[in-house]
Motif scaffolding. Structure first.
Motif, PDB file in Angstrom:
ATOM      1  N   ASP B 158       0.836  -1.208   0.000  1.00  0.00           N
ATOM      2  CA  ASP B 158       0.000   0.000   0.000  1.00  0.00           C
ATOM      3  C   ASP B 158       0.873   1.260   0.000  1.00  0.00           C
ATOM      4  O   ASP B 158       0.501   2.284  -0.570  1.00  0.00           O
ATOM      5  CB  ASP B 158      -0.914   0.029   1.242  1.00  0.00           C
ATOM      6  CG  ASP B 158      -2.059  -0.951   1.111  1.00  0.00           C
ATOM      7  OD1 ASP B 158      -2.301  -1.426  -0.019  1.00  0.00           O
ATOM      8  OD2 ASP B 158      -2.695  -1.261   2.141  1.00  0.00           O
ATOM      9  N   GLY B 180      13.824   5.413  10.153  1.00  0.00           N
ATOM     10  CA  GLY B 180      12.532   5.271  10.826  1.00  0.00           C
ATOM     11  C   GLY B 180      11.526   4.457  10.047  1.00  0.00           C
ATOM     12  O   GLY B 180      10.354   4.392  10.435  1.00  0.00           O
ATOM     13  N   LEU B 220      13.574  -0.611  13.767  1.00  0.00           N
ATOM     14  CA  LEU B 220      12.736  -1.210  14.808  1.00  0.00           C
ATOM     15  C   LEU B 220      13.066  -2.701  14.851  1.00  0.00           C
ATOM     16  O   LEU B 220      12.888  -3.410  13.856  1.00  0.00           O
ATOM     17  CB  LEU B 220      11.248  -1.015  14.478  1.00  0.00           C
ATOM     18  CG  LEU B 220      10.264  -1.675  15.458  1.00  0.00           C
ATOM     19  CD1 LEU B 220      10.324  -1.015  16.825  1.00  0.00           C
ATOM     20  CD2 LEU B 220       8.833  -1.608  14.917  1.00  0.00           C
ATOM     21  N   PHE B 221      13.555  -3.182  15.996  1.00  0.00           N
ATOM     22  CA  PHE B 221      13.880  -4.598  16.126  1.00  0.00           C
ATOM     23  C   PHE B 221      12.710  -5.352  16.742  1.00  0.00           C
ATOM     24  O   PHE B 221      12.105  -4.880  17.713  1.00  0.00           O
ATOM     25  CB  PHE B 221      15.131  -4.787  16.990  1.00  0.00           C
ATOM     26  CG  PHE B 221      16.397  -4.436  16.262  1.00  0.00           C
ATOM     27  CD1 PHE B 221      16.962  -5.325  15.362  1.00  0.00           C
ATOM     28  CD2 PHE B 221      17.002  -3.201  16.451  1.00  0.00           C
ATOM     29  CE1 PHE B 221      18.121  -4.999  14.670  1.00  0.00           C
ATOM     30  CE2 PHE B 221      18.165  -2.872  15.772  1.00  0.00           C
ATOM     31  CZ  PHE B 221      18.725  -3.773  14.862  1.00  0.00           C
ATOM     32  N   VAL B 222      12.414  -6.506  16.156  1.00  0.00           N
ATOM     33  CA  VAL B 222      11.339  -7.361  16.683  1.00  0.00           C
ATOM     34  C   VAL B 222      11.921  -8.750  16.948  1.00  0.00           C
ATOM     35  O   VAL B 222      13.037  -9.041  16.542  1.00  0.00           O
ATOM     36  CB  VAL B 222      10.148  -7.450  15.698  1.00  0.00           C
ATOM     37  CG1 VAL B 222       9.418  -6.141  15.605  1.00  0.00           C
ATOM     38  CG2 VAL B 222      10.612  -7.905  14.312  1.00  0.00           C
ATOM     39  N   PRO B 226       7.456 -13.546  11.950  1.00  0.00           N
ATOM     40  CA  PRO B 226       6.026 -13.196  11.923  1.00  0.00           C
ATOM     41  C   PRO B 226       5.775 -11.793  12.483  1.00  0.00           C
ATOM     42  O   PRO B 226       4.915 -11.070  11.985  1.00  0.00           O
ATOM     43  CB  PRO B 226       5.380 -14.278  12.798  1.00  0.00           C
ATOM     44  CG  PRO B 226       6.302 -15.442  12.690  1.00  0.00           C
ATOM     45  CD  PRO B 226       7.683 -14.869  12.581  1.00  0.00           C
ATOM     46  N   ARG B 230       4.050  -8.580  10.470  1.00  0.00           N
ATOM     47  CA  ARG B 230       2.948  -7.758  10.991  1.00  0.00           C
ATOM     48  C   ARG B 230       3.315  -6.273  10.959  1.00  0.00           C
ATOM     49  O   ARG B 230       2.476  -5.431  10.655  1.00  0.00           O
ATOM     50  CB  ARG B 230       2.596  -8.176  12.424  1.00  0.00           C
ATOM     51  CG  ARG B 230       1.674  -9.371  12.491  1.00  0.00           C
ATOM     52  CD  ARG B 230       1.048  -9.507  13.874  1.00  0.00           C
ATOM     53  NE  ARG B 230       2.016  -9.846  14.884  1.00  0.00           N
ATOM     54  CZ  ARG B 230       2.507 -11.054  15.079  1.00  0.00           C
ATOM     55  NH1 ARG B 230       2.102 -12.052  14.308  1.00  0.00           N
ATOM     56  NH2 ARG B 230       3.379 -11.294  16.034  1.00  0.00           N
ATOM     57  N   MET B 231       4.561  -5.969  11.289  1.00  0.00           N
ATOM     58  CA  MET B 231       4.983  -4.560  11.300  1.00  0.00           C
ATOM     59  C   MET B 231       4.939  -3.967   9.887  1.00  0.00           C
ATOM     60  O   MET B 231       4.542  -2.824   9.704  1.00  0.00           O
ATOM     61  CB  MET B 231       6.404  -4.430  11.871  1.00  0.00           C
ATOM     62  CG  MET B 231       6.486  -4.697  13.343  1.00  0.00           C
ATOM     63  SD  MET B 231       5.481  -3.551  14.292  1.00  0.00           S
ATOM     64  CE  MET B 231       5.103  -4.536  15.718  1.00  0.00           C
ATOM     65  N   ALA B 233       3.113  -5.258   7.233  1.00  0.00           N
ATOM     66  CA  ALA B 233       1.742  -5.302   6.710  1.00  0.00           C
ATOM     67  C   ALA B 233       0.865  -4.220   7.337  1.00  0.00           C
ATOM     68  O   ALA B 233       0.001  -3.643   6.670  1.00  0.00           O
ATOM     69  CB  ALA B 233       1.141  -6.685   6.956  1.00  0.00           C
ATOM     70  N   SER B 234       1.109  -3.932   8.626  1.00  0.00           N
ATOM     71  CA  SER B 234       0.274  -2.916   9.289  1.00  0.00           C
ATOM     72  C   SER B 234       0.706  -1.499   8.906  1.00  0.00           C
ATOM     73  O   SER B 234      -0.005  -0.546   9.193  1.00  0.00           O
ATOM     74  CB  SER B 234       0.366  -3.082  10.810  1.00  0.00           C
ATOM     75  OG  SER B 234       1.673  -2.767  11.252  1.00  0.00           O
ATOM     76  N   GLY B 235       1.897  -1.381   8.307  1.00  0.00           N
ATOM     77  CA  GLY B 235       2.384  -0.054   7.936  1.00  0.00           C
ATOM     78  C   GLY B 235       3.174   0.615   9.036  1.00  0.00           C
ATOM     79  O   GLY B 235       3.568   1.778   8.916  1.00  0.00           O
ATOM     80  N   GLU B 236       3.381  -0.104  10.151  1.00  0.00           N
ATOM     81  CA  GLU B 236       4.181   0.468  11.234  1.00  0.00           C
ATOM     82  C   GLU B 236       5.573   0.813  10.719  1.00  0.00           C
ATOM     83  O   GLU B 236       6.115   1.877  11.005  1.00  0.00           O
ATOM     84  CB  GLU B 236       4.258  -0.527  12.399  1.00  0.00           C
ATOM     85  CG  GLU B 236       5.010  -0.037  13.616  1.00  0.00           C
ATOM     86  CD  GLU B 236       4.401   1.214  14.222  1.00  0.00           C
ATOM     87  OE1 GLU B 236       3.175   1.355  14.194  1.00  0.00           O
ATOM     88  OE2 GLU B 236       5.184   2.080  14.696  1.00  0.00           O
ATOM     89  N   ARG B 237       6.158  -0.070   9.959  1.00  0.00           N
ATOM     90  CA  ARG B 237       7.398   0.174   9.231  1.00  0.00           C
ATOM     91  C   ARG B 237       7.180  -0.374   7.823  1.00  0.00           C
ATOM     92  O   ARG B 237       6.694  -1.501   7.674  1.00  0.00           O
ATOM     93  CB  ARG B 237       8.586  -0.530   9.900  1.00  0.00           C
ATOM     94  CG  ARG B 237       8.901  -0.014  11.314  1.00  0.00           C
ATOM     95  CD  ARG B 237       9.450   1.380  11.262  1.00  0.00           C
ATOM     96  NE  ARG B 237       9.579   2.016  12.561  1.00  0.00           N
ATOM     97  CZ  ARG B 237      10.744   2.327  13.121  1.00  0.00           C
ATOM     98  NH1 ARG B 237      11.874   2.031  12.517  1.00  0.00           N
ATOM     99  NH2 ARG B 237      10.782   2.947  14.273  1.00  0.00           N
ATOM    100  N   GLN B 256      -2.868  -9.808   2.801  1.00  0.00           N
ATOM    101  CA  GLN B 256      -2.220  -8.706   3.530  1.00  0.00           C
ATOM    102  C   GLN B 256      -1.343  -7.894   2.573  1.00  0.00           C
ATOM    103  O   GLN B 256      -0.758  -8.448   1.635  1.00  0.00           O
ATOM    104  CB  GLN B 256      -1.385  -9.258   4.688  1.00  0.00           C
ATOM    105  CG  GLN B 256      -2.239  -9.952   5.742  1.00  0.00           C
ATOM    106  CD  GLN B 256      -1.427 -10.492   6.906  1.00  0.00           C
ATOM    107  OE1 GLN B 256      -0.291 -10.117   7.126  1.00  0.00           O
ATOM    108  NE2 GLN B 256      -2.049 -11.385   7.661  1.00  0.00           N
ATOM    109  N   PRO B 257      -1.257  -6.587   2.807  1.00  0.00           N
ATOM    110  CA  PRO B 257      -0.516  -5.727   1.866  1.00  0.00           C
ATOM    111  C   PRO B 257       1.005  -5.844   2.049  1.00  0.00           C
ATOM    112  O   PRO B 257       1.657  -4.914   2.526  1.00  0.00           O
ATOM    113  CB  PRO B 257      -1.019  -4.324   2.219  1.00  0.00           C
ATOM    114  CG  PRO B 257      -1.415  -4.401   3.650  1.00  0.00           C
ATOM    115  CD  PRO B 257      -1.876  -5.799   3.895  1.00  0.00           C
TER     116      PRO B 257
END
Lengths: 575, 357
Positions: B158, B180, B220-222, B226, B230-231, B233-237, B256-257
């Motif tokens: 997106d 960022g 951003l470290f996760v 998975p 999510r980060m 697909a949600s657009g967080e990053r 999912q985008p």
């Protein structure tokens, strides 16, 4: 004049002298001692001993303290230890700041909608912590959180108001998850105190607020301190939120450091060694608790109690309700709603529209090929069994520690509490090492783990009430000819029943969502709901994981509702 | 009459086509049973076989169905675990001197090398051992690679409608305009990120000065792949220099985008590793299971379930996946016992460079 200040060393000695003597020729006391000692050994001593053994022997079987040497020189682990202390302090302070006032409002005032408040707080506690984190990320991630987006759009803010990926966010999530422990413990204790103390204060001219602050709250100090201890130890061993948020906020604690030691490459001996300082933390917390409680006497149930008088809030009744609902709604209803929305999302990340919502993921939950239903059955069997075992053992241990003048009572309470401070995954490893020969792959080994972990809750809840009950009640029954068992059943147990009931419900809920130990101990055929949730998260099916989590909450709430329906009326009213 | 004849012809054609389609499957079933009839006979006496796996659920389901259809009488017990839980479980079992698992299947090459060194595996040469590429089978037969996946870059579809806007190489991610906007698994918790970074450093596609620049990008470290999906697909990053291919493809299949793309450096290939454990309680059944998991007949179906590429050269391709050769695959160095020390040194330096706790 406060409750605790009414007593002094002389009264304490007098109270001690009232304690029943330690007599092994008393069959009831002998059985109680045997049961408690057996439980201590089976649930805590054996697993911890296995871990200690493993940490002090090298691969060749020779005595070695290499793991401990690494422990004290590894700056990462030392930093994690210091972080754990701060994390514990902030979370405990937060839990007390939220839990005690709400408990007081619910138990001692005429604030409306008490059932609703209790239900919402129960939901906050029931949502599994690792899924609670995902719900909060869904709501309050700085760029993508739906709550942030909503507030930015509604209020025209230039930047998102919340950032859950911070140390503050981590403390908030953990506090929101743990404050129900304080709430339930303090509410039960508040409902059990003799109102004559408050009446006396009022007659001597103290106002409502002064009475509450100087009489009521000090009288429930054992419950406050005990639940604060539980919160501290829970925060110390917590893994779900510190792992997820801590990684993003660049913050590690002991439990996540230990988890790291089990993976790449696996260093089990070092992980076991790292867990042992946690025993010191636990003992430190208990020492502080005992240090405070030993100085005071909190006996308030003397057999002459009258019905509690609820304080009228007057014009503040509904504003107070609104404030409480805002807090409770924020920490319980909001994440639960997020969880429901997440479970209905067809495509995660796409726009939140009606067209993007549907029940597909619930179909996966009901799909026989995913074995969700056997896991629900296993979870329910384990949760009911563990909660019942914990309450029976908790009552026995609390009664023994508080009433029997036997030597080593302090050691017994320390042993029982150690299980709660241990990171679950390491406790799971210890239990696996202890019982692998005889119980591996059975539900029984998971039951042992659940009981070892959650017994402290029942012990703490019941013990704080035992402290409030005057030994005179039991003595009076004995003088009138009742045996020890009869006096326990007819006198002590009815007073302890509200705490036992609440402890049962809390433990039942905790067991339904327990994950770190279950992940290690489950085998084919013994899967539980939380391991299924984890499996779906690992597979990237967060929506299905959310659907199972909603199921966990629904099953928990339904069970609690059924329990409430069949519970005696005085328990429902916490009196 | 003509209509009836036509209908009959149509039915006949349909039946013939159906038979033709069905024949290879049943023929394969017959052949795999016959091929391993001696092992099957021995396994029947043991009655069951136990597999610990960190693979995807769909893959486990397919294996279960395949096994039931071909080897009735030998119960396959699959114990699904996350990688850390699987590793901790086997380590604990061995520490207690217990041998409860027949075959382990996971995607952590460093741990496999360590376990080989600790003699956790029982070396066994499968029937197709000689046919397998050296990087798909341990030289001593301690472990095998039933399937592989890659670690390509990922982006939010997106946010990036035009793929030409995307960073094309790893060095492009160091551009301040991506500050960022990046997400990456923490190598301290994510085995795939560890493999990716160590492979890129070992092959000279990245160096520490690049990582020092990356540290300034507010990454951003996760904890896991998975989470990274999510980060994104949600657009967080909006961007990730690497995420495991199967996680991206599974999310993409759900609408999912998110999508993956291959950087100019190529994409690292990660192998899943399956091996028979020493002192396995069901040794013959364990051999049969490893034969099945590494056979071309089963690999195609199992890989499709997991959204992986089958490793066996004779296995049929998974239709939903692009050709592996088109993704410029980079093989990670074979796991070695020295990896444990290398990993410790790498993680220590990584934490210092990125200021990670």
């Amino acid at each position: 004049m406060t409750g605790p200040s009414m007593t002094g060393p002389k009264l304490k000695e007098k109270a001690l002298s009232r304690r029943f003597g330690f007599a092994l020729d008393d069959p009831i006391q002998f059985i109680a001692v045997a049961v408690v000692l057996l439980a201590c050994v089976a649930l805590v001593v054996l697993p911890v001993a296995m871990l200690v053994t493993y940490s002090v022997f090298d691969d060749g079987g020779y005595l070695s303290f290499k793991a401990f040497a690494l422990l004290v020189t590894d700056t990462g682990i030392i930093a994690a230890g210091v972080n754990s202390l701060f994390f514990m302090a902030y979370v405990t302070a937060g839990c007390l700041a939220v839990g005690v006032p709400i408990a007081w409002l619910v138990a001692r005032t005429d604030v409306p909608a008490k059932l609703c408040i209790r239900g919402a707080i129960a939901i906050a506690f029931i949502i599994p912590s690792f899924i609670n984190v995902i719900a909060w990320i869904f709501l309050a991630a700085p760029n993508s959180g739906y709550l942030n987006k909503l507030l930015v759009s509604w209020l025209g803010l230039s930047r998102p108001p919340f950032n859950i990926f911070t140390f503050g966010g981590l403390v908030f999530i953990e506090t929101a998850h743990l404050f129900p422990i304080v709430f339930f413990a303090v509410a039960a204790a508040l409902a059990n105190i003799d109102p004559s103390h408050e009446q006396a204060a009022r007659m001597l001219g103290a106002g409502r607020w002064r009475t509450a602050a100087t009489i009521t709250l000090p009288l429930v100090a054992p419950a406050i301190i005990a639940s604060a201890t539980l919160c501290m130890l829970d925060a110390l061993s917590s893994f779900g939120a510190p792992a997820a948020i801590g990684t993003m906020a660049n913050f590690s604690v002991l439990s996540t450091a230990i988890y790291g030691l089990l993976t790449y490459p696996p260093r089990l001996a070092l992980a076991a060694a790292t867990s042992l300082p946690i025993v010191l933390y636990t003992l430190g917390c208990l020492w502080l608790q005992q240090h405070y409680l030993r100085r005071n006497n909190f006996v308030t149930v003397t057999g002459k109690a009258s019905a509690p008088q609820l304080m009228g809030l007057g014009a503040w009744r509904y504003p107070t309700l609104m404030l409480v609902l805002m807090i409770v709604g924020g920490v319980a209803v909001l994440p639960f709603c997020a969880l429901v929305v997440l479970s209905l999302l067809k495509s995660f990340g796409s726009a939140l529209t009606i067209g993007n919502l549907g029940p597909e993921h619930y179909r996966a939950v009901f799909d026989a090929s995913f074995t969700v239903f056997p896991s629900v059955r296993n979870s329910l069997i384990l949760a009911v069994s563990a909660a019942t075992c914990c309450v029976v053992l908790g009552i026995t241990t609390a009664w023994l520690v508080e009433r029997a003048a036997m030597p080593g009572r302090g050691i017994i309470s320390a042993i029982v509490m150690v299980g709660y401070g241990f990171p679950s995954i390491i406790l799971g490893v210890g239990i696996m090492l202890g019982y692998i020969d005889i119980l591996y792959g059975t539900l029984t080994i998971i039951l042992i783990a659940y009981v070892a972990r959650h017994l402290p809750i029942a012990f703490v809840f019941v013990r704080s009430l035992v402290k409030q009950v005057s030994p005179e009640l039991e003595e009076a029954a004995r003088i009138l000819g009742a045996g020890r068992l009869r006096s326990l059943i007819d006198i002590t147990y009815p007073v302890l029943r509200p705490a036992a009931f609440i402890a049962w419900l809390l433990i039942f809920s905790l067991c339904l969502r327990e994950q770190p130990m279950s992940a290690i101990l489950t085998q084919s055929g013994t899967e539980v709901m939380s391991t299924m949730v984890l499996q779906f998260i690992e597979d990237g099916s967060i929506e299905v994981a959310a659907a199972i989590s909603v199921l966990i909450v629904v099953v928990s709430m339904a069970s609690i509702t059924v329990a409430r329906i069949f519970a005696p009326r005085e328990i429902l009213e916490m009196r | 009459m003509r209509i009836a004849t036509s209908l009959m012809n149509l039915v006949a054609v349909f039946c013939l086509a159906n038979a033709l389609c069905a024949q290879p499957a049943s023929a394969q079933a017959d052949s795999i049973q016959k091929k391993f009839s001696n092992l099957y006979q021995a396994a029947t006496k043991e009655a069951e076989v136990i597999l610990y796996t960190d693979g995807r659920q769909e893959q486990a389901q397919r294996l279960s169905e395949y096994w039931k259809a071909n080897f009735p009488g030998v119960a396959l017990r699959i114990v699904p675990k996350s990688s850390p839980a699987l590793i901790a479980q086997i380590e604990t079992e061995r520490a207690a001197g217990q041998h409860r698992v027949d075959v382990s299947h996971m995607s952590q090459p460093y741990v496999a090398a360590l376990w080989k060194q600790k003699a956790f595996y029982q070396p066994y040469r499968t029937e197709s051992f000689e046919r397998l590429r050296p990087d798909n089978a341990d030289a001593d037969g301690a472990f095998y690679t039933p399937d592989v996946y890659t670690l390509p870059a990922a982006y939010n579809t997106d946010v990036f409608k035009d793929k030409s806007q995307l960073p094309q190489s790893l060095i492009d991610f160091l551009d301040p305009r991506w500050k960022g906007k990046l997400v990456l698994g923490d190598p301290d918790a994510s085995g795939n990120t560890l493999t990716f970074l160590m492979t890129m450093l070992a092959t000279g596609r990245l160096d520490w000065s690049n990582l020092e620049q990356l540290a300034k990008q507010d990454v951003l470290f996760v904890r896991s792949n998975p989470d990274a999906v999510r980060m994104v697909a949600s657009g967080e990053r909006a961007l990730a220099p690497m995420i495991s291919s199967f996680n991206i493809m599974t999310a993409r299949m759900k609408g999912q985008p998110i999508d993956f793309y291959v950087l100019t450096e190529g994409s690292v290939v990660v192998q899943s590793l399956a091996g028979i454990m020493r002192d396995a309680p069901h040794p013959s059944a364990a051999k049969l299971l490893i034969e099945v998991m590494t056979s071309p007949q089963a690999e195609g179906s199992l890989s499709e379930g997991g959204v992986f590429w089958p490793a066996h050269p004779d296995a049929p391709a998974v239709k939903t996946l692009p050709r592996l050769a088109d993704l410029h695959p980079i093989s990670s160095p074979p796991p070695s016992p020295a990896d444990a020390a290398n990993i410790q040194a790498f993680l220590k330096k990584f934490k210092a460079v990125f200021g990670r706790q």
